[in-house]
Design an enzyme around this catalytic site. Structure first.
Site, mmCIF file in Angstrom:
data_model
loop_
_atom_site.group_PDB
_atom_site.id
_atom_site.type_symbol
_atom_site.label_atom_id
_atom_site.label_comp_id
_atom_site.label_asym_id
_atom_site.label_seq_id
_atom_site.Cartn_x
_atom_site.Cartn_y
_atom_site.Cartn_z
ATOM 1 C CB SER A 1 -0.830 -0.025 1.290
ATOM 2 O OG SER A 1 -1.370 1.254 1.567
ATOM 3 C CE1 TYR B 1 -3.402 -2.259 5.285
ATOM 4 C CE2 TYR B 1 -2.790 -0.030 4.667
ATOM 5 C CZ TYR B 1 -3.258 -1.283 4.319
ATOM 6 O OH TYR B 1 -3.590 -1.544 3.006
HETATM 7 N N1 NAP Z 1 -8.745 -0.980 -0.911
HETATM 8 C C1 NAP Z 1 -7.771 -0.094 -0.883
HETATM 9 O O1 NAP Z 1 -7.995 1.122 -1.011
HETATM 10 C C2 NAP Z 1 -6.353 -0.554 -0.708
HETATM 11 C C3 NAP Z 1 -5.333 0.410 -0.751
HETATM 12 C C4 NAP Z 1 -4.022 0.020 -0.583
HETATM 13 C C5 NAP Z 1 -3.707 -1.325 -0.418
HETATM 14 N N2 NAP Z 1 -4.710 -2.235 -0.383
HETATM 15 C C6 NAP Z 1 -4.333 -3.642 -0.207
HETATM 16 O O2 NAP Z 1 -4.953 -4.419 -1.219
HETATM 17 C C7 NAP Z 1 -5.174 -5.743 -0.739
HETATM 18 C C8 NAP Z 1 -6.611 -6.154 -0.965
HETATM 19 O O3 NAP Z 1 -7.449 -5.289 -0.216
HETATM 20 P P1 NAP Z 1 -9.013 -5.111 -0.477
HETATM 21 O O4 NAP Z 1 -9.272 -3.671 -0.577
HETATM 22 O O5 NAP Z 1 -9.450 -6.019 -1.548
HETATM 23 O O6 NAP Z 1 -9.567 -5.608 0.936
HETATM 24 P P2 NAP Z 1 -10.840 -6.478 1.304
HETATM 25 O O7 NAP Z 1 -11.934 -6.261 0.308
HETATM 26 O O8 NAP Z 1 -11.109 -6.213 2.739
HETATM 27 O O9 NAP Z 1 -10.314 -7.946 1.121
HETATM 28 C C9 NAP Z 1 -9.397 -8.510 2.031
HETATM 29 C C10 NAP Z 1 -9.145 -9.944 1.631
HETATM 30 O O10 NAP Z 1 -8.302 -10.545 2.623
HETATM 31 C C11 NAP Z 1 -8.906 -11.758 3.053
HETATM 32 N N3 NAP Z 1 -8.626 -12.030 4.457
HETATM 33 C C12 NAP Z 1 -8.811 -11.200 5.521
HETATM 34 N N4 NAP Z 1 -8.562 -11.864 6.671
HETATM 35 C C13 NAP Z 1 -8.205 -13.124 6.319
HETATM 36 C C14 NAP Z 1 -7.853 -14.281 7.058
HETATM 37 N N5 NAP Z 1 -7.819 -14.289 8.408
HETATM 38 N N6 NAP Z 1 -7.567 -15.405 6.380
HETATM 39 C C15 NAP Z 1 -7.620 -15.440 5.020
HETATM 40 N N7 NAP Z 1 -7.958 -14.378 4.265
HETATM 41 C C16 NAP Z 1 -8.248 -13.239 4.911
HETATM 42 C C17 NAP Z 1 -10.407 -11.546 2.857
HETATM 43 O O11 NAP Z 1 -11.076 -12.793 2.662
HETATM 44 P P3 NAP Z 1 -12.126 -13.451 3.691
HETATM 45 O O12 NAP Z 1 -12.766 -12.349 4.460
HETATM 46 O O13 NAP Z 1 -13.054 -14.227 2.810
HETATM 47 O O14 NAP Z 1 -11.256 -14.333 4.519
HETATM 48 C C18 NAP Z 1 -10.435 -10.760 1.559
HETATM 49 O O15 NAP Z 1 -10.382 -11.636 0.475
HETATM 50 C C19 NAP Z 1 -4.747 -5.720 0.724
HETATM 51 O O16 NAP Z 1 -3.436 -6.201 0.847
HETATM 52 C C20 NAP Z 1 -4.796 -4.255 1.092
HETATM 53 O O17 NAP Z 1 -3.962 -3.938 2.171
HETATM 54 C C21 NAP Z 1 -6.011 -1.893 -0.517
#
Ligand code: NAP
Length: 265
Positions: free
Chosen positions: A134, A147
């Site tokens: 991120s 984070y």
């Molecule tokens: N969205 C943004 O603006 C943003 C910005 C910068 C970086 N990122 C990064 O992008 C990546 C994806 O984020 P996102 O926005 O798609 O988030 P999200 O919609 O909250 O998805 C998070 C994912 O992680 C999985 N996860 C969470 N806890 C888990 C556990 N205990 N075991 C296995 N899987 C787990 C969830 O699956 P389940 O709940 O089904 O387990 C889900 O598939 C992350 O690394 C995040 O830090 C996102």
């Protein structure tokens, strides 16, 4: 590396960005081994994409699930470590268990997967590891201590690993998204951004993942130029950058985001 016929282990495949990454990899001809906890979302992805999708339910806070996953996945040519918890808010507001969960999912699991998967990749003479960090892995802000600890950690790990693998055919990439709209942990928090702060989409992150594997890129930012420059400035002058960010309302913005993400600790 060409993605056609490669087997890609994708963590966090049920999330906003994970679903977009799964679709993009699948569209390039890869087999996606999609893992997360929510089986029904993984099943929906498989029903949607048809063949070349395998699903594995695993909880990355459970050390035995983490240890078993690489073997359950079979041959893995590419790892995309995308799963994460938002871990936003003041450090003192987290319980010890919440801190452990964030470290487990965001940092420990990617490290463990890399440790287990790299030897087979180097032996085969091909492979790629992508870590989704991120911009909070380059610049800290109020309420980002936990984070950012995980996301800076991923960057350090990936850069070190890349050096260890410099003489091999195995590539390493870190991807740094900024604010992502439409789906995912930021969009779902309901936080309103000031009009001058730009966003990108989950599909932009997915494109960056595909590009990084195909072209062997070391690091890719997925954010508007102003945010990318801001993150660069923060790495050379963190104190001054933080002061400027505070003046621009980063404390209030972070508090709103932490409130919207409190259910995901
Ligand atoms: N969205 C943004 O603006 C943003 C910005 C910068 C970086 N990122 C990064 O992008 C990546 C994806 O984020 P996102 O926005 O798609 O988030 P999200 O919609 O909250 O998805 C998070 C994912 O992680 C999985 N996860 C969470 N806890 C888990 C556990 N205990 N075991 C296995 N899987 C787990 C969830 O699956 P389940 O709940 O089904 O387990 C889900 O598939 C992350 O690394 C995040 O830090 C996102």
């Amino acid at each position: 590396m060409e993605l056609r016929d490669q087997r890609v282990l994708l963590t966090g495949a049920s999330g906003g960005i994970g679903l977009a990454i799964a679709r993009a990899l699948h569209a390039r001809g890869a087999t996606v081994i999609a893992t997360a906890r929510r089986e029904e979302v993984l099943d929906g992805l498989k029903a949607d994409l048809g063949d070349r999708v395998e699903t594995l339910v695993a909880d990355l806070t459970d050390a035995s699930d983490v240890a078993a996953l690489p073997e359950r996945a079979g041959r893995v040519d590419v790892l995309v470590a995308n799963a994460a918890l938002p871990a936003s808010g003041a450090l003192v507001d987290f319980t010890p268990e919440e801190i452990d969960r964030a470290l487990d999912v965001n940092l420990r699991a990617p490290l463990q997967f890399a440790r287990v998967l790299v030897p087979a990749m180097t032996e085969r003479g091909a492979g790629h590891l992508v870590f989704i960090s991120s911009l909070s892995g380059k610049a800290a802000s109020p309420g980002s201590s936990l984070y950012s600890a995980t996301k800076f950690g991923l960057r350090g790990m990936a850069l070190g690993l890349s050096e260890d693998l410099a003489d091999t055919a195995v590539g390493v990439t870190t991807v740094f998204p900024g604010f992502i709209r439409d789906a995912g942990m930021f969009a779902e928090s309901g936080t309103e951004l000031p009009s001058y702060v730009g966003t990108r989409t989950p599909e932009d992150v997915a494109d960056a993942v595909v590009r990084s594997i195909e072209r062997g890129l070391l690091e890719v930012d997925v954010a508007p130029l102003s945010m990318r420059m801001g993150a660069k400035f923060a790495s050379v002058a963190p104190g001054l950058s933080a002061k400027l960010q505070r003046r621009m309302g980063s404390t209030e913005l972070s508090a709103e985001m932490a409130k919207g993400q409190a259910g995901k600790r």
